[in-house]
Enzyme design. Structure first.
Site, PDB file in Angstrom:
ATOM      1  N   CYS A 112       8.401-105.064  66.583  1.00  0.00           N
ATOM      2  CA  CYS A 112       9.577-104.526  65.803  1.00  0.00           C
ATOM      3  C   CYS A 112      10.410-103.633  66.767  1.00  0.00           C
ATOM      4  O   CYS A 112      11.643-103.207  66.408  1.00  0.00           O
ATOM      5  CB  CYS A 112       8.998-103.404  64.889  1.00  0.00           C
ATOM      6  N   HIS A 248      13.772 -97.309  63.331  1.00  0.00           N
ATOM      7  CA  HIS A 248      13.088 -98.607  62.765  1.00  0.00           C
ATOM      8  C   HIS A 248      12.772 -98.297  61.125  1.00  0.00           C
ATOM      9  O   HIS A 248      12.249 -97.325  61.002  1.00  0.00           O
ATOM     10  CB  HIS A 248      11.994 -98.828  63.629  1.00  0.00           C
ATOM     11  N   ASN A 278      10.221-103.578  55.981  1.00  0.00           N
ATOM     12  CA  ASN A 278      10.099-103.604  57.374  1.00  0.00           C
ATOM     13  C   ASN A 278      10.540-104.916  58.145  1.00  0.00           C
ATOM     14  O   ASN A 278       9.815-106.143  57.704  1.00  0.00           O
ATOM     15  CB  ASN A 278       8.897-103.487  58.114  1.00  0.00           C
TER      16      ASN A 278
END
Ligand code: ACO
Length: 321
Positions: A112, A248, A278
């Site tokens: 990520c 994020h 996500n």
């Protein structure tokens, strides 16, 4: 010389997967997903649609926004954990599609944190004068490695891509980037199979994400708290100097914890996790593009970008837009 954002772009696949639909697939509820994660829906790539397909659309939009031609790009970096194939890299596939010429092109795998890592590399190339115009992309088809029977992970992830064109400029752009990793946490968020270890027939041969969510959550909150302090200190800036937090997009509770630590109101935080879930390396550039195109983020404002992901990896970038 600074690396300045000349243009951004993003792309989401058409297919929307809602929490209600997930209720029919696993033992979960729309309420649980919203309360624990802030996610309402996510996008899923169509059959045959690859990470490079998503990246291409985001990159074309970023080039268009920057008013630049493919020939102007002298370096391409793609943050991804879900490449089309092992090699050629997604960056090489994308370079060919876009007709970028023979510029350097490579992937960065930092889960990520992939976009922040890629941004950090691009910044070093521009600061040292090795590149003048860098295309940085974060693109993922993470739903391809989701176990749709695992309610602990399948509700969290989505597909998408985001891109930014960075240009060398004497005016401030990226002020600093900070990247870290701690492989000691590898087991908390991982895939068990791969080329070198082999693909296990009993698991259907596929790559599947497994996560000890609660433990990841605690480390993420802690670590992101430290990286924002480190970034502000490196620039001798105070929390109040920041205009925007572009985090994020993993979990709204993690985002809120970071905003609280920075004493920022949620009005100064870009949130897209509700619509995108996500999207791993694509999440920060998707949020950045959304913030710019919606007119919320204006030229001259200070943005703090941060990410945390598998590895563990984490990072931040302080940028004057
Ligand atoms: N629906 C309903 N119940 C669920 C679901 C679901 N989808 N998933 C888990 N539960 C249950 C659990 O089984 C557990 O039940 P039990 O108490 O009977 O055992 C209960 O809910 C609580 O589970 P927790 O895991 O403690 O729930 P938590 O509040 O921690 O939320 C979550 C889980 C959303 C995964 C959270 O921990 C999280 O967001 N973690 C961090 C994710 C992250 O940031 N990842 C990093 C980036 S990803 C990358 O790099 C690829």
């Amino acid at each position: 010389m600074y690396a300045r954002i000349a243009g951004t772009g993003s792309y989401l696949p058409d297919r929307v997967l809602t929490n209600r639909e997930l209720e029919t697939m696993v033992d979960t509820s729309d309420q649980w997903i919203r309360d624990r994660t802030g996610i309402c829906e996510r996008r899923v790539a169509a059959e045959g649609q690859t990470t490079c397909d998503l990246a291409e659309q985001a990159a074309l939009r970023a080039l268009d926004a920057a008013g630049l031609k493919p020939a102007d790009i002298d370096l391409l970096i793609v943050g991804t954990t879900t490449p089309d194939v092992v090699f050629p890299s997604t960056a090489c596939l994308l370079q060919h599609r876009l007709g970028l010429g023979e510029c350097g092109a490579f992937d960065v795998n930092a889960a990520c944190s992939g976009f922040i890592y890629a941004l950090s590399v691009a910044d070093q190339f521009i600061r040292t004068g090795s590149a003048k115009c860098v295309l940085v992309v974060g693109a993922e088809t993470l739903t391809r490695m989701i176990d749709w029977n695992d309610r602990g992970t399948c509700v969290l992830f989505g597909d998408g891509a985001g891109a930014a064109v960075l240009r060398a400029d004497p005016e401030p752009g990226i002020l600093s980037t900070h990247i870290h990793a701690n492989g000691g946490y590898g087991d908390l968020l991982k895939t068990d199979v791969g080329v070198s270890r082999g693909f296990l027939a009993e698991k259907g041969g596929g790559v599947r994400v497994s996560m000890r969510g609660n433990e990841v959550f605690k480390v993420a909150v802690n670590t992101l708290g430290r990286i924002v302090d480190e970034t502000l200190a490196a620039n001798q800036l105070d929390k109040s100097d920041l205009d925007w937090l572009i985090p994020h997009q993993a979990n709204l509770r993690i985002i809120k914890a970071t905003a609280k630590k920075l004493q920022m109101s949620m009005d100064q935080v870009i949130v897209t996790v509700d619509k995108h879930g996500n999207t791993s390396a694509a999440s920060v550039p998707l949020a950045l593009d959304h913030a710019i195109r919606s007119g919320r983020v204006q030229r001259g404002e200070k943005l703090l970008l941060e990410a945390f992901g598998g590895g563990f990896t984490w990072g931040a970038a302080l940028i004057v837009y």
